[in-house]
Design a protein around this motif. Structure first.
Motif, PDB file in Angstrom:
ATOM      1  N   ARG A 430       0.836  -1.188   0.000  1.00 30.18           N
ATOM      2  CA  ARG A 430       0.000   0.000   0.000  1.00 30.18           C
ATOM      3  C   ARG A 430       0.873   1.241   0.000  1.00 30.18           C
ATOM      4  NH1 ARG A 430      -3.687   0.271   5.198  1.00 30.18           N
ATOM      5  NH2 ARG A 430      -3.847  -1.952   4.815  1.00 30.18           N
ATOM      6  N   GLN A 431       0.365   2.301  -0.596  1.00 27.02           N
ATOM      7  CA  GLN A 431       0.990   3.614  -0.551  1.00 27.02           C
ATOM      8  C   GLN A 431      -0.052   4.598  -0.052  1.00 27.02           C
ATOM      9  OE1 GLN A 431       2.399   4.569  -4.480  1.00 27.02           O
ATOM     10  NE2 GLN A 431       4.281   3.386  -4.243  1.00 27.02           N
ATOM     11  N   VAL A 432       0.354   5.555   0.762  1.00 34.70           N
ATOM     12  CA  VAL A 432      -0.582   6.491   1.369  1.00 34.70           C
ATOM     13  C   VAL A 432      -0.008   7.894   1.340  1.00 34.70           C
ATOM     14  CG1 VAL A 432      -1.787   7.142   3.494  1.00 34.70           C
ATOM     15  CG2 VAL A 432      -1.553   4.719   2.886  1.00 34.70           C
ATOM     16  N   HIS A 433      -0.856   8.846   0.978  1.00 35.38           N
ATOM     17  CA  HIS A 433      -0.510  10.254   1.154  1.00 35.38           C
ATOM     18  C   HIS A 433      -1.489  10.869   2.140  1.00 35.38           C
ATOM     19  CE1 HIS A 433       0.591  14.382   0.593  1.00 35.38           C
ATOM     20  NE2 HIS A 433      -0.640  14.688   0.240  1.00 35.38           N
ATOM     21  N   ASP A 434      -0.947  11.549   3.142  1.00 34.66           N
ATOM     22  CA  ASP A 434      -1.737  12.213   4.171  1.00 34.66           C
ATOM     23  C   ASP A 434      -1.842  13.692   3.817  1.00 34.66           C
ATOM     24  OD1 ASP A 434      -2.862  13.284   6.454  1.00 34.66           O
ATOM     25  OD2 ASP A 434      -1.652  12.088   7.834  1.00 34.66           O
ATOM     26  N   TYR A 435      -3.078  14.162   3.572  1.00 37.66           N
ATOM     27  CA  TYR A 435      -3.273  15.567   3.227  1.00 37.66           C
ATOM     28  C   TYR A 435      -3.225  16.487   4.446  1.00 37.66           C
ATOM     29  CZ  TYR A 435      -4.667  14.621  -1.627  1.00 37.66           C
ATOM     30  OH  TYR A 435      -4.682  14.262  -2.953  1.00 37.66           O
ATOM     31  N   GLY A 436      -3.291  15.909   5.656  1.00 36.00           N
ATOM     32  CA  GLY A 436      -3.276  16.720   6.864  1.00 36.00           C
ATOM     33  C   GLY A 436      -4.555  16.552   7.650  1.00 36.00           C
ATOM     34  N   ARG A 437      -4.464  16.739   8.947  1.00 37.95           N
ATOM     35  CA  ARG A 437      -5.580  16.436   9.842  1.00 37.95           C
ATOM     36  C   ARG A 437      -6.805  17.309   9.615  1.00 37.95           C
ATOM     37  NH1 ARG A 437      -5.955  19.346  14.676  1.00 37.95           N
ATOM     38  NH2 ARG A 437      -6.558  17.432  15.766  1.00 37.95           N
ATOM     39  N   ASP A 438      -6.634  18.495   8.996  1.00 37.86           N
ATOM     40  CA  ASP A 438      -7.750  19.406   8.780  1.00 37.86           C
ATOM     41  C   ASP A 438      -8.361  19.309   7.391  1.00 37.86           C
ATOM     42  OD1 ASP A 438      -7.653  20.613  11.353  1.00 37.86           O
ATOM     43  OD2 ASP A 438      -5.923  21.790  10.701  1.00 37.86           O
ATOM     44  N   VAL A 439      -7.864  18.401   6.552  1.00 37.26           N
ATOM     45  CA  VAL A 439      -8.329  18.298   5.171  1.00 37.26           C
ATOM     46  C   VAL A 439      -9.248  17.095   5.027  1.00 37.26           C
ATOM     47  CG1 VAL A 439      -7.643  17.992   2.763  1.00 37.26           C
ATOM     48  CG2 VAL A 439      -6.271  19.438   4.285  1.00 37.26           C
ATOM     49  N   LEU A 440     -10.434  17.311   4.430  1.00 36.14           N
ATOM     50  CA  LEU A 440     -11.383  16.240   4.142  1.00 36.14           C
ATOM     51  C   LEU A 440     -11.186  15.830   2.687  1.00 36.14           C
ATOM     52  CD1 LEU A 440     -12.565  17.910   6.605  1.00 36.14           C
ATOM     53  CD2 LEU A 440     -14.795  17.005   5.922  1.00 36.14           C
TER      54      LEU A 440
END
Length: 507
Positions: A430-440
């Motif tokens: 798996r690969q994951v990108h985290d946009y940030g805790r405040d981004v939906l």
């Protein structure tokens, strides 16, 4: 009874009155409180994803792209979702109820992006605009003093998805006709009748494109009070190839379906109705003591099915399906919380920032249908906390595809998705990108690289809501390097309600 006569009788005036469409019943008023939602929004800005629009259009706005679009990426992302959810002090409780707004995110050739959006001018929406109040029944909220309807299209919200067939743009929902829109200015051209005797028959929100460019879809007659499915086949030129009635042994709810090169797969979720006069989802209760019934339909004979049974599951969305060694495997997102499945993000619709612990997310599972023995079973993949899976449709259907889906992460500001992932469960990758805790994070679509036939050679394009900065945006990622993050992104000077599904029209 032959299928043409069946459809003719179904649509006759006497029959239409007799079946009294199940989706469209409702008398007592059970609704959210706009003031309560407004108070919640002041405390939790991420609730902007469920805020009602107050204008028939958003934009247009032209903004600069950050980063650089890859060579060959050009076109428009169309998206649809519920947007008008409040009138005259009355707020819908169910996310599926709001009238549809279609968005066009156009990637220009000069490093800019243009966004504009427009309400779908269905009969329901235009009449309620004139009246200044909600008048017609919806899927999940009872409407007071509701007005009579002639057929499903009088209450069609056109709010779930979009598709493009031969250059024509259609707004879709699961209980009525497709509504055609102008692909440039998004003006509503009207409901589509694929054949005169099929007017107002449901044309659902998840058509699938075959390798020859034609589209398959279904319409659930359960939405009209009976049993059965209409199986639609529309040519790549936008003309109807066939419409067949597939009789079903029991009523069952379904939102989408799966497809291999040879077969269509429909999974009927068992449900019952509670007594009373509430709206469809108010009265619906899933029945976990009953099996899931699965129809495997040969594309050459759409009116016939081979039926399987498997353990109960609630499924809104499927990933890929493939056939190998006498087994047909379908990958689906299963929802384990039945109340959340019946009314996703209900707390958010009511301005409650704490009540959607599960946020409508599910577990990716594989439904294995043994075509030789007639038996079916579920297998776990270990992937959880996702929804809205997509894949590269060029992947050969003799093996599993790589899936792409938004992911929920603990610690996010909202009980919604904040990451995008690429999953290959068979290989444990798996690969994951985290946009940030405040981004939906909304659904990301796969866009193939022009001229390439290699599976997964292309990009992901998806929309975002930055709650901390009060803006909606869009991002483009390399599908093979999702964890590297966006190649390009753009942000609007305003927010837009979260939607469900889209279609990328390459230029």
């Amino acid at each position: 009874m032959d299928r043409r006569r069946f459809l003719r009788n179904l649509l006759s005036g006497a029959t239409a009155l007799a079946v009294a469409p199940a989706l469209l019943r409702g008398e007592d008023a059970f609704a959210g409180d706009p003031a309560r939602f407004a108070a919640g929004l002041r405390e939790q800005p991420w609730l902007a994803g469920w805020k009602s629009v107050q204008s028939e259009t958003l934009g247009p706005a032209t903004v600069q792209l950050e980063g650089r679009l890859p060579a060959g990426f050009a076109g428009t992302l169309y998206r649809n979702g519920p947007a008008w959810t409040e009138r005259a002090g009355f707020r819908y409780e169910h996310w599926f109820d709001g009238d549809g707004m279609v968005h066009a995110w156009r990637f220009n050739g000069d490093g800019t992006l243009r966004h504009h959006a427009r309400m779908v001018a269905t009969p329901k929406f235009t009449r309620e605009q004139r009246a200044g109040r909600f008048m017609y029944p919806v899927a999940g909220t009872s409407i007071p003093d509701r007005q009579p309807i002639r057929n499903n299209d009088d209450a069609n919200a056109a709010n779930t998805s979009v598709t493009v067939i031969n250059g024509r743009l259609f707004a879709l929902c699961e209980a009525g006709s497709a509504f055609e829109l102008d692909p440039d200015d998004l003006a509503t051209l009207g409901p589509v009748t694929w054949r005169p005797d099929l007017a107002a028959i449901p044309f659902s929100a998840h058509p699938l494109v075959d390798r020859d460019g034609s589209s398959w879809n279904f319409g659930s007659i359960a939405m009209m009070g009976g049993n059965g499915l209409v199986v639609w086949h529309v040519g790549r030129d936008g003309t109807l190839v066939s419409a067949d009635v597939l009789e079903t042994p029991v009523p069952g709810y379904l939102h989408s379906f799966a497809m291999t090169d040879r077969h269509l797969v429909f999974a009927l979720i068992p449900f019952s109705y509670r007594e009373g006069n509430g709206a469809f989802f108010e009265r619906l209760r899933f029945q976990p003591d009953q099996p899931l019934r699965i129809a495997v339909v040969d594309k050459g004979a759409p009116a016939r099915a081979r039926w399987f049974e498997a353990d109960f599951a609630v499924i809104y969305h499927f990933g890929d399906a493939y056939e190998r060694d006498g087994r047909l495997t379908v990958r689906a997102v299963q929802h384990l919380d039945l109340e959340q499945a019946r009314s996703p993000m209900r707390a958010a619709m009511n301005g409650d920032a704490q009540g959607d612990a599960h946020g409508g997310k599910g577990a990716l599972r594989e439904l294995v249908l043994d075509l030789r023995s007639g038996k079916a079973h579920w297998e776990d993949t270990g992937v959880t906390g996702i929804e809205f899976p997509v894949f590269d449709a060029r992947t050969p259907s003799r093996g599993a595809a790589r899936l792409y889906a938004p992911i929920h992460a603990d610690g996010s500001t909202a009980p919604y998705f904040s990451r995008i992932g690429a999953f290959d469960p068979a290989r444990g990758r798996r690969q994951v990108h985290d946009y940030g805790r405040d981004v939906l994070v909304e659904e990301h679509l796969f866009v193939p690289r022009p001229g390439s036939t290699r599976p997964d050679d292309g990009w992901l394009v998806g929309t975002l809501l930055d709650a901390a900065k009060g803006r909606s945006g869009i991002a483009v990622l390399d599908a093979r390097r999702v964890d590297d993050g966006p190649l390009a992104q753009a942000w609007l000077p305003y927010t837009a309600p979260l939607g469900f599904h889209g279609h990328f029209a390459a230029r």
